[in-house]
Design a protein around this motif. Sequence first.
Motif, mmCIF file in Angstrom:
data_model
loop_
_atom_site.group_PDB
_atom_site.id
_atom_site.type_symbol
_atom_site.label_atom_id
_atom_site.label_comp_id
_atom_site.label_asym_id
_atom_site.label_seq_id
_atom_site.Cartn_x
_atom_site.Cartn_y
_atom_site.Cartn_z
ATOM 1 N N ALA A 122 0.869 -1.184 0.000
ATOM 2 C CA ALA A 122 0.000 0.000 0.000
ATOM 3 C C ALA A 122 0.902 1.230 0.000
ATOM 4 O O ALA A 122 1.642 1.459 0.953
ATOM 5 C CB ALA A 122 -0.897 0.004 1.234
ATOM 6 N N THR A 123 0.848 1.979 -1.079
ATOM 7 C CA THR A 123 1.683 3.175 -1.157
ATOM 8 C C THR A 123 1.073 4.292 -0.328
ATOM 9 O O THR A 123 -0.139 4.428 -0.248
ATOM 10 C CB THR A 123 1.845 3.647 -2.610
ATOM 11 N N LEU A 124 1.929 5.072 0.292
ATOM 12 C CA LEU A 124 1.459 6.180 1.104
ATOM 13 C C LEU A 124 1.122 7.363 0.204
ATOM 14 O O LEU A 124 1.766 7.583 -0.819
ATOM 15 C CB LEU A 124 2.520 6.574 2.125
ATOM 16 N N PRO A 125 0.118 8.129 0.568
ATOM 17 C CA PRO A 125 -0.293 9.254 -0.273
ATOM 18 C C PRO A 125 0.749 10.374 -0.269
ATOM 19 O O PRO A 125 1.514 10.527 0.681
ATOM 20 C CB PRO A 125 -1.606 9.721 0.359
ATOM 21 N N LEU A 126 0.759 11.132 -1.348
ATOM 22 C CA LEU A 126 1.629 12.294 -1.525
ATOM 23 C C LEU A 126 3.110 11.956 -1.505
ATOM 24 O O LEU A 126 3.933 12.812 -1.212
ATOM 25 C CB LEU A 126 1.323 13.368 -0.471
ATOM 26 N N ALA A 127 3.460 10.705 -1.786
ATOM 27 C CA ALA A 127 4.867 10.323 -1.882
ATOM 28 C C ALA A 127 5.314 10.567 -3.321
ATOM 29 O O ALA A 127 4.809 9.932 -4.240
ATOM 30 C CB ALA A 127 5.062 8.865 -1.509
ATOM 31 N N PRO A 128 6.240 11.482 -3.535
ATOM 32 C CA PRO A 128 6.628 11.808 -4.913
ATOM 33 C C PRO A 128 7.453 10.699 -5.549
ATOM 34 O O PRO A 128 8.289 10.082 -4.878
ATOM 35 C CB PRO A 128 7.466 13.081 -4.742
ATOM 36 N N PRO A 129 7.211 10.410 -6.827
ATOM 37 C CA PRO A 129 7.998 9.379 -7.497
ATOM 38 C C PRO A 129 9.402 9.849 -7.881
ATOM 39 O O PRO A 129 10.179 9.077 -8.409
ATOM 40 C CB PRO A 129 7.166 9.062 -8.744
ATOM 41 N N VAL A 130 9.724 11.097 -7.581
ATOM 42 C CA VAL A 130 11.036 11.635 -7.910
ATOM 43 C C VAL A 130 12.088 10.929 -7.064
ATOM 44 O O VAL A 130 11.919 10.736 -5.865
ATOM 45 C CB VAL A 130 11.069 13.161 -7.647
ATOM 46 N N LEU A 131 13.169 10.530 -7.672
ATOM 47 C CA LEU A 131 14.298 9.875 -7.016
ATOM 48 C C LEU A 131 13.912 8.555 -6.340
ATOM 49 O O LEU A 131 14.582 8.096 -5.435
ATOM 50 C CB LEU A 131 14.936 10.814 -5.980
ATOM 51 N N GLY A 132 12.808 7.978 -6.722
ATOM 52 C CA GLY A 132 12.394 6.697 -6.158
ATOM 53 C C GLY A 132 11.913 6.763 -4.728
ATOM 54 O O GLY A 132 11.962 5.770 -4.018
ATOM 55 N N LEU A 133 11.452 7.918 -4.264
ATOM 56 C CA LEU A 133 10.996 8.038 -2.890
ATOM 57 C C LEU A 133 9.710 7.271 -2.631
ATOM 58 O O LEU A 133 9.421 6.908 -1.494
ATOM 59 C CB LEU A 133 10.799 9.510 -2.516
ATOM 60 N N ASP A 134 8.918 7.027 -3.684
ATOM 61 C CA ASP A 134 7.651 6.325 -3.486
ATOM 62 C C ASP A 134 7.839 4.829 -3.257
ATOM 63 O O ASP A 134 6.971 4.163 -2.734
ATOM 64 C CB ASP A 134 6.719 6.548 -4.672
ATOM 65 N N THR A 135 9.012 4.268 -3.603
ATOM 66 C CA THR A 135 9.216 2.833 -3.430
ATOM 67 C C THR A 135 9.447 2.465 -1.972
ATOM 68 O O THR A 135 8.928 1.475 -1.507
ATOM 69 C CB THR A 135 10.427 2.338 -4.235
ATOM 70 N N GLY A 136 10.182 3.249 -1.262
ATOM 71 C CA GLY A 136 10.443 2.937 0.141
ATOM 72 C C GLY A 136 9.298 3.300 1.050
ATOM 73 O O GLY A 136 9.229 2.839 2.180
ATOM 74 N N LEU A 137 8.393 4.133 0.565
ATOM 75 C CA LEU A 137 7.272 4.577 1.392
ATOM 76 C C LEU A 137 6.029 3.760 1.088
ATOM 77 O O LEU A 137 5.052 4.254 0.561
ATOM 78 C CB LEU A 137 7.008 6.061 1.162
ATOM 79 N N ALA A 138 6.081 2.492 1.409
ATOM 80 C CA ALA A 138 4.938 1.608 1.179
ATOM 81 C C ALA A 138 4.809 0.667 2.372
ATOM 82 O O ALA A 138 5.792 0.299 2.996
ATOM 83 C CB ALA A 138 5.121 0.819 -0.113
ATOM 84 N N VAL A 139 3.585 0.298 2.651
ATOM 85 C CA VAL A 139 3.305 -0.609 3.759
ATOM 86 C C VAL A 139 2.894 -1.956 3.171
ATOM 87 O O VAL A 139 1.945 -2.016 2.381
ATOM 88 C CB VAL A 139 2.179 -0.040 4.654
ATOM 89 N N PRO A 140 3.584 -3.034 3.531
ATOM 90 C CA PRO A 140 3.196 -4.336 2.985
ATOM 91 C C PRO A 140 1.891 -4.822 3.600
ATOM 92 O O PRO A 140 1.680 -4.718 4.808
ATOM 93 C CB PRO A 140 4.364 -5.251 3.377
#
Length: 156
Positions: A122-140
Amino acid sequence: MAERARARLRGALADDAGSASLEFLTVGVLLLVPLVYLVIALGQIQLAMLGVEGASRHAARVVAAADSHDAGLAAADRAIRVALADAGVDAGAANVAIECSPRPDACTTPRGTVTVRIEAAATLPLAPPVLGLDTGLAVPVEAQALQPVSAFGALP
């Protein structure tokens, strides 16, 4: 003239009138923004959890009720994709495991059991995909569903 301006400025800075409302707004905004983000993030995680749980449950049911093993797996794939898409979860990134017992190659064996396990993020809201920040900000999130296969097979 400059002396009068300095005195007026000192008097304005020493005056406390109206500062309580400014302090209240500042503290309120500093507390409200993280609280709103937390509510939105928890809602997003809950939506993903419900989607994964619903996908696994529905996939197990369609496999157990299918006429053949291959038809059941195809129907399960469609059910999983629809349920995960409704929940906003990327179906391509989800790990799906379908196990059948007592025979792993035949999910429609009478009195057998179909187990569907789905793992996603589950990706967290408002996590920017710039520099791959959205990949680490997810809850399994993960779910598992078991469905018994009817002892009588498919009814005509």
